[in-house]
Design a protein around this motif. Structure first.
Motif, short mmCIF file in Angstrom:
data_model
loop_
_atom_site.label_atom_id
_atom_site.label_comp_id
_atom_site.label_asym_id
_atom_site.label_seq_id
_atom_site.Cartn_x
_atom_site.Cartn_y
_atom_site.Cartn_z
N PRO A 105 0.79 -1.24 0.00
CA PRO A 105 0.00 0.00 0.00
C PRO A 105 0.82 1.28 0.00
O PRO A 105 0.28 2.34 -0.28
N MET A 106 2.10 1.20 0.33
CA MET A 106 2.93 2.40 0.33
C MET A 106 3.36 2.78 -1.08
O MET A 106 3.85 3.86 -1.34
N ASP A 107 3.17 1.86 -2.04
CA ASP A 107 3.56 2.12 -3.42
C ASP A 107 2.30 2.37 -4.23
O ASP A 107 1.32 1.62 -4.11
N LEU A 108 2.32 3.40 -5.07
CA LEU A 108 1.11 3.75 -5.81
C LEU A 108 0.74 2.68 -6.83
O LEU A 108 -0.42 2.39 -7.05
N SER A 109 1.72 2.08 -7.47
CA SER A 109 1.43 1.20 -8.59
C SER A 109 1.83 -0.24 -8.34
O SER A 109 2.84 -0.52 -7.71
N THR A 110 0.99 -1.17 -8.84
CA THR A 110 1.34 -2.60 -8.80
C THR A 110 1.63 -3.11 -10.20
O THR A 110 1.72 -4.30 -10.43
N ALA A 111 1.73 -2.19 -11.15
CA ALA A 111 2.00 -2.59 -12.53
C ALA A 111 3.40 -3.17 -12.65
O ALA A 111 4.29 -2.84 -11.85
N PRO A 112 3.64 -4.06 -13.63
CA PRO A 112 4.98 -4.61 -13.83
C PRO A 112 5.99 -3.49 -14.01
O PRO A 112 5.74 -2.53 -14.74
N GLU B 68 9.29 -6.33 -20.93
CA GLU B 68 10.05 -6.12 -22.16
C GLU B 68 9.21 -5.39 -23.20
O GLU B 68 9.70 -4.47 -23.88
N LYS B 69 7.98 -5.79 -23.36
CA LYS B 69 7.09 -5.12 -24.30
C LYS B 69 5.76 -4.84 -23.59
O LYS B 69 4.78 -5.56 -23.78
N PRO B 70 5.73 -3.79 -22.79
CA PRO B 70 4.52 -3.53 -22.01
C PRO B 70 3.34 -3.12 -22.89
O PRO B 70 3.51 -2.44 -23.91
N THR B 71 2.18 -3.55 -22.50
CA THR B 71 0.94 -3.13 -23.15
C THR B 71 -0.03 -2.72 -22.06
O THR B 71 0.21 -2.99 -20.87
N GLU B 72 -1.13 -2.13 -22.45
CA GLU B 72 -2.10 -1.69 -21.45
C GLU B 72 -2.73 -2.88 -20.73
O GLU B 72 -3.22 -2.75 -19.60
N ASP B 73 -2.68 -4.04 -21.36
CA ASP B 73 -3.22 -5.25 -20.71
C ASP B 73 -2.38 -5.66 -19.50
O ASP B 73 -2.86 -6.41 -18.65
N ASP B 74 -1.13 -5.17 -19.46
CA ASP B 74 -0.27 -5.51 -18.32
C ASP B 74 -0.67 -4.72 -17.06
O ASP B 74 -0.23 -5.03 -15.96
N VAL B 75 -1.47 -3.68 -17.24
CA VAL B 75 -1.85 -2.82 -16.13
C VAL B 75 -3.13 -3.36 -15.49
O VAL B 75 -4.12 -3.63 -16.17
N SER B 76 -3.11 -3.52 -14.19
CA SER B 76 -4.29 -4.04 -13.48
C SER B 76 -5.42 -3.03 -13.46
O SER B 76 -5.20 -1.82 -13.63
N ASP B 77 -6.63 -3.52 -13.26
CA ASP B 77 -7.79 -2.63 -13.16
C ASP B 77 -7.63 -1.66 -12.00
O ASP B 77 -8.04 -0.49 -12.09
N LEU B 78 -7.04 -2.14 -10.93
CA LEU B 78 -6.83 -1.28 -9.77
C LEU B 78 -5.91 -0.11 -10.11
O LEU B 78 -6.18 1.05 -9.76
#
Length: 233
Positions: free
Chosen positions: A53-60, A64-74
């Motif tokens: 919770p101290m970190d804003l993002s849980t995204a990878p 190597e090749k990030p896409t928007e699908d890699d980003v969680s709904d949260l």
């Protein structure tokens, strides 16, 4: 969601979104201060759903090749809220906070175009024109005729013109000061030369006066001798 049950997650997420929706309504009503308060509470609820919770993002962090699908709904929700907060700060003219919130939004979701645009607006208003133009170039690839982008381009042009005009005035002022100093120095030199000339003329007149007096004294001393010679004759 290993640290909390699904139902607990859903309850907290729903609470967070309720605050977000309340913030949206205040934003529509142009009550940006109250909107910020609601968005802040929304962040508190949603951040609490993260494993960290101290970190804003849980995204990878480094895909190597990030896409928007890699980003969680949260993270997408967090990014939207931070973007909305950036918009509030923009309307309240808190430019430093605009940049901070937009950057936080992009940290949560690097594909959030609206967050990128808010960051552009923050950069333009704080004077970071090169950064703003770089981001705007990216955004215009997909929507080159977007009215908002066109408006920012015009604002950038106005800022650059203003900066150029200010620089010319500063340079002109610098040259004026240099010319004034040169003129003052020339006037001082001319005055010194004039005083020196007057001093030389005064000395010359005094010398001539002394010479004249000396000649007159000699003449007076010689006269009795001449008279005595005539008497003896």
């Amino acid at each position: 969601m290993t640290t909390q049950s699904t139902s607990d997650y859903e309850v907290k997420h729903a609470s967070g979104m309720t605050y977000k929706n309340a913030g949206n309504q205040f934003f529509k009503d142009k009550d940006f201060t109250k909107a910020l308060k609601e968005y802040y509470y929304a962040l508190l609820y949603l951040r609490g759903l993260n494993a960290n919770p101290m970190d804003l993002s849980t995204a990878p962090r480094d895909p190597e090749k990030p896409t928007e699908d890699d980003v969680s709904d949260l993270d997408k929700d967090l990014s939207v809220i931070q973007t909305n907060m950036a918009a509030c700060h923009l309307n309240l003219e808190r430019i430093e906070r605009v940049v901070a919130c937009a950057e936080a939004a992009l940290k949560a979701n690097p594909f959030n175009k609206k967050a990128k645009f808010r960051l552009v607006q923050g950069y333009v208003r704080e004077g970071s024109i090169s950064k703003a133009e770089k981001l705007l170039d990216e955004l215009e690839k997909d929507s080159p005729r977007d009215a908002s982008f066109v408006a920012e381009r015009k604002l950038i042009a106005a800022k650059e013109k203003e900066a150029e005009s200010k620089q010319r005035k500063e340079m002109g002022g610098m040259f004026d000061r240099a010319n004034n100093k040169a003129a003052a120095a020339a006037a001082a030199a001319a005055k010194a030369k004039s005083e020196e000339t007057k001093s030389e003329e005064t000395k010359s007149e005094e010398t001539k006066s002394e010479e004249t007096k000396s000649e007159e004294t000699k003449s007076e001393e010689e006269q009795p001798a001449i008279i005595r010679k005539k008497s003896a004759a």
